[in-house]
Design a protein around this motif. Sequence first.
Motif, short mmCIF file in Angstrom:
data_model
loop_
_atom_site.label_atom_id
_atom_site.label_comp_id
_atom_site.label_asym_id
_atom_site.label_seq_id
_atom_site.Cartn_x
_atom_site.Cartn_y
_atom_site.Cartn_z
N LYS A 5 0.65 -0.97 -0.03
CA LYS A 5 0.30 -0.07 0.21
C LYS A 5 1.15 1.32 0.10
N ARG A 6 2.22 0.99 0.53
CA ARG A 6 2.39 2.88 0.35
C ARG A 6 4.14 2.34 0.61
N GLN A 66 9.22 4.97 -0.53
CA GLN A 66 8.26 5.26 0.14
C GLN A 66 7.51 6.28 -0.75
N LYS A 67 5.61 5.30 -1.41
CA LYS A 67 4.56 5.79 -2.42
C LYS A 67 4.65 7.17 -3.23
N GLU A 68 4.02 7.90 -1.73
CA GLU A 68 3.47 9.13 -2.08
C GLU A 68 4.47 10.46 -2.52
N GLU A 69 5.61 9.65 -1.42
CA GLU A 69 6.77 11.75 -1.75
C GLU A 69 7.67 10.70 -3.00
N ASP A 70 7.77 9.12 -3.08
CA ASP A 70 8.65 9.07 -4.21
C ASP A 70 9.25 9.31 -3.78
#
Length: 177
Positions: A5-6, A66-70
């Motif tokens: 997910k993250r 971390q996906k959201e902040e790449d």
Amino acid sequence: MFSSKRLVLRKVDKNDVELYHSWRNNMDVMYTTNPSLDLYSLEDTRSFVENNLTDSRSSKSYIILQKEEDKAIGITSLINIDYKNRNSECIIDIGEKDYWGQGYGSEALQILLNYAFLELNLHRVSLRVFSFNHKAIKLYKKLGFKEEGISRQCLFRNGKWEDIVHMGILHNEYLGE
């Protein structure tokens, strides 16, 4: 297979040398994972990355994004892979301290263990953890690792001797069989 997910795990490449170097020379990061606590030159790190992380046939190493902040926040690896006996050791470092204590280590290890057991068809994954790293030991037990032994007083930290705890998890234990 290499995401949750993250998080996303991507293979370490030669462009990661400076990033890994920053984590490898951060004493707060290495205190609980590196027995020697040495400072490394950039050339030492480059050689380590090339020989042990990118060009080794017996290891598979991944940057944790971390996906959201790449943002690259750490590294995890399967090392000393023994394909004949279907064994490996795993390691993990969350190199960015702002991401500690938020479950990223657990999430990254679940991705790595899924790969180890479901894709590589390993039978056993082991790890070593310093006895004073109580949070890591709790995490590993939560993931299903079992304590297998102790190397007594083989690590010297802050003026006293510490143990190294050996833990492992088997394929059927991970799958809950």
